[in-house]
Design an enzyme around this catalytic site. Sequence first.
Site, short mmCIF file in Angstrom:
data_model
loop_
_atom_site.label_atom_id
_atom_site.label_comp_id
_atom_site.label_asym_id
_atom_site.label_seq_id
_atom_site.Cartn_x
_atom_site.Cartn_y
_atom_site.Cartn_z
N SER A 1 37.35 43.23 36.95
CA SER A 1 36.83 41.74 38.05
C SER A 1 36.15 40.31 36.99
CB SER A 1 35.72 41.35 38.58
OG SER A 1 36.01 42.80 39.69
N GLY B 1 31.19 42.11 45.86
CA GLY B 1 31.01 43.56 45.76
C GLY B 1 31.84 43.06 44.22
N CYS B 2 32.14 44.36 43.60
CA CYS B 2 33.06 44.42 42.23
C CYS B 2 33.83 43.12 42.17
CB CYS B 2 33.31 45.84 41.87
SG CYS B 2 31.53 46.78 41.48
N ILE B 3 34.09 42.49 43.12
CA ILE B 3 35.48 41.85 42.90
C ILE B 3 35.34 40.05 41.83
CG2 ILE B 3 36.15 42.97 44.73
CD1 ILE B 3 35.15 40.21 46.63
#
Lengths: 93, 81, 462
Positions: free
Chosen positions: C405, A91-93
Amino acid sequence: MVNLGDWNKEIAVEMAQSDDIELSEEHWDVINFLRDYFEEYQIAPAVRVLTKAIGKQFGKEKGNSKYLYSLFPYGPGKQGCRFAGLPKPTGCI
Amino acid sequence: MADDFEIPELPTYLEIPEINEGIMDGDGPFKSAEEFQIQLGFPGKKLRIGRKLLLIKWANLNLSIVLFKFFGCLCKMWRLY
Amino acid sequence: MDACVKCGACTDKCHYFLGSSDPKNMPVARQDLFRSVYRRHFTFAGKYFPKLVGAKDLNDEMLDDWYNYFHQCSQCRRCSVFCPYGIDTAEISMAAREVLDTVGIGQKYCNQILGKAITIGNNLGLPEPALRDTLLDLEEEIEEETGVAVKYPLDQKGSEILLITPSADFFAEPHIDGLIGYGKVFHQDGVRWTMSSYAAEGANFGMFIGSYDIMRKAALRIRKAALDLEVSRVMVGECGHAWRVAYSFWNTLTGVGAGASDEFGIKLQKQLDSRYPQPQHIIEYTYDLIQRGKLEFDKSKNDHRVVTFHDSCNVARATNMGGIPNGQFILPREVIKAVCNNYVDMERSTIMESTFCCGGGGGILTDDLMEIRIKGAMPRMQALKEVEKSNAVDTLVAICAICKSQFSKVLPKFNFEPDMIVSAHQLVSEAIIMDKPEISDSEIEADTAKIKEETKETETSK
C-alpha cells in the site's frame, strides 16, 4: 458529514464543485452504485469489485480503472466515496 | 496538513542530510476519538497527568526489566564469591 | 535504557532521519525522549539533580513531543541492527505508545482499526457477506481468465489449512493479485483449504501500540476460528508484522506452536498437525511445493519484467522461514527466481537484515502522516533508482500488505510507475501452469446447446 442519512444530491454536487468537477450522468451511475453497495454490505466496495460491476452494468468499455479515474481523478474509491457520503475504509490499504 | 510540503529530491546514494532542527515538529497523526479509545479499554479523554497513575503504569512496564537487572546483579555477586 | 553510550552508530541508519533531516528522528534522540523521563522518575541522580543527567519531567509539552516523534517511527528495527548494545528502538516506541494510550491520547488510525479487528474480525471491517461476494467475484474472474475453477472457500469446516491473510488482500490493489496467487497454488496442490470470516485478518495492530492484551484479544479470534473449523494447519499470508506476531507470539497467544498454557490453547495444539511447521508462511508452503516439483511454471510469462525484492522489515529482522538460517531472505528470493528469469538485488546495505523500511510500517500508514511517509520512503527509493538505472528494474516485489500500500502511494511521487509494486504471489500466479480439467465431448455439447438456448432467449426478449 456525520450521518449517512444526511447525504443528498446537493451535497454531492457541492463537494464536486469544490473539487472542480461537474457531475455528469456517468458520475451519478457510479455514485448510486456505491451507495447501493454500501447499503447491502455496510462497506464501500473494493476498486476491483467496483470496476467489474460498472463494466457489467454499463458496458465493457466502462469496466476499467482508467475510465473510473477519468471520472474521479483522485481515485474512484477515495473521491467517489466522498461524493457519495460514505466512510472511507481504513486498514492496510 | 498532508499536502503542503516539498517532496525531497533523490540525491546521490545515501547521503547523510544536514541537520534541520525541529522540521518535523508537530507532525503527528490525528488523535483517536473517544469511542475508539474506550473500545480498547483506554481512557477516552486525555488524563491530567497524575504522576502516581503514570508511575504505577510505568512500574508495571518496567517490572520485567527490573527483575532482569536484579537477576543480573545476583549473577555478578555469585561470581565474586 | 541506561546502556546507550551515545556512540552515534544508529543516527544515519534511520530512514526517517535520512529523509526528514530532523535530529529528533535519530534513533538515539527518539530514545532520549523516553530516557530523559525515565531518568527523572526512576534514577537517583535524575530525581535530585535532573539537570546534570538530562532528566526531564513528563509534562504536556513532553507528551506532545512523544506523540509526534513516536509516531514517526515505523518500528522497523534497522537501528538496532547497528547498535553495539542492541538497544531496540522499536520496543521503546511501542512502550511509549502504550503509555500514550494509557493517558488517553491514542492515535486514530491504529485504534479505529483495532476496534474493527476486535469486533468484526478484520481491519477493514469487511462483514461476512461482503467478503463472500468479493471471493465469488474473484472465482468468476479467474475462471474467465484461465478456464480453471479455482475456489476460494470461506468457513468450510474440516478443511486441512486455515489461511489467515491480511484483509487488504481482499480489497486493495495490488494485494488482491497475491490472493489470486495463493488460490492457484492451493488449487494445484489439491489441498482442502479455507479462510474464516470470523478471523479474516492476519495483521495485528496491537503490536504497533505495544499492548500485549489487545494483541491477544485480536489473536484469540484466530484461535476460535481454527478450533471451530477443525483445521490441522494454520497458514499466514503475505503480511510483515502478521508473520512476526505469528512467528514470535502466536504460540503463547493462541496455541499455534508450542507453549500455550491455557485449556483452549492446549486443545488447539493437539488439533494441529505437528508434521508441519505451525504456523507456516505461504512462502514456505509455495517454496516447499516448488522443491518437490509439484508446481510447474512458464517463466517466460514474466519475461517482460526485471524484478527486485524488497525485504519487509518485520519479516527480515524478527522472524525466520523454512527453519534454515537466513531463510527469511532465501525463501522469497528462491520463489521469485523460480517464476521469473530476470532478478536483481538492490544494493547490499539496503536489503536483507539491513533492509530499509518502506516508510509506512508500524501503524503510520495513514494519509495524515503523508509527509513523514514520503520522506521515510526516500532511502528505499534511492536504492531502487540505482537498480533502475543499472539494470532497468521495473518491478518491485514485497511480501507485506503495508509495504504494498505504501509503495503504491509513494512510488509516483518519486517518478516511478505506481503499478511497479507487486505481490510475490502475483508473479507466481502469472507464471503458474494450471492443470485444465478434462472436459468430455458430451459436456461440451450440453454447454453449446445451453448457450444457443440462451442467445435465443435474449433475441426473443429483444
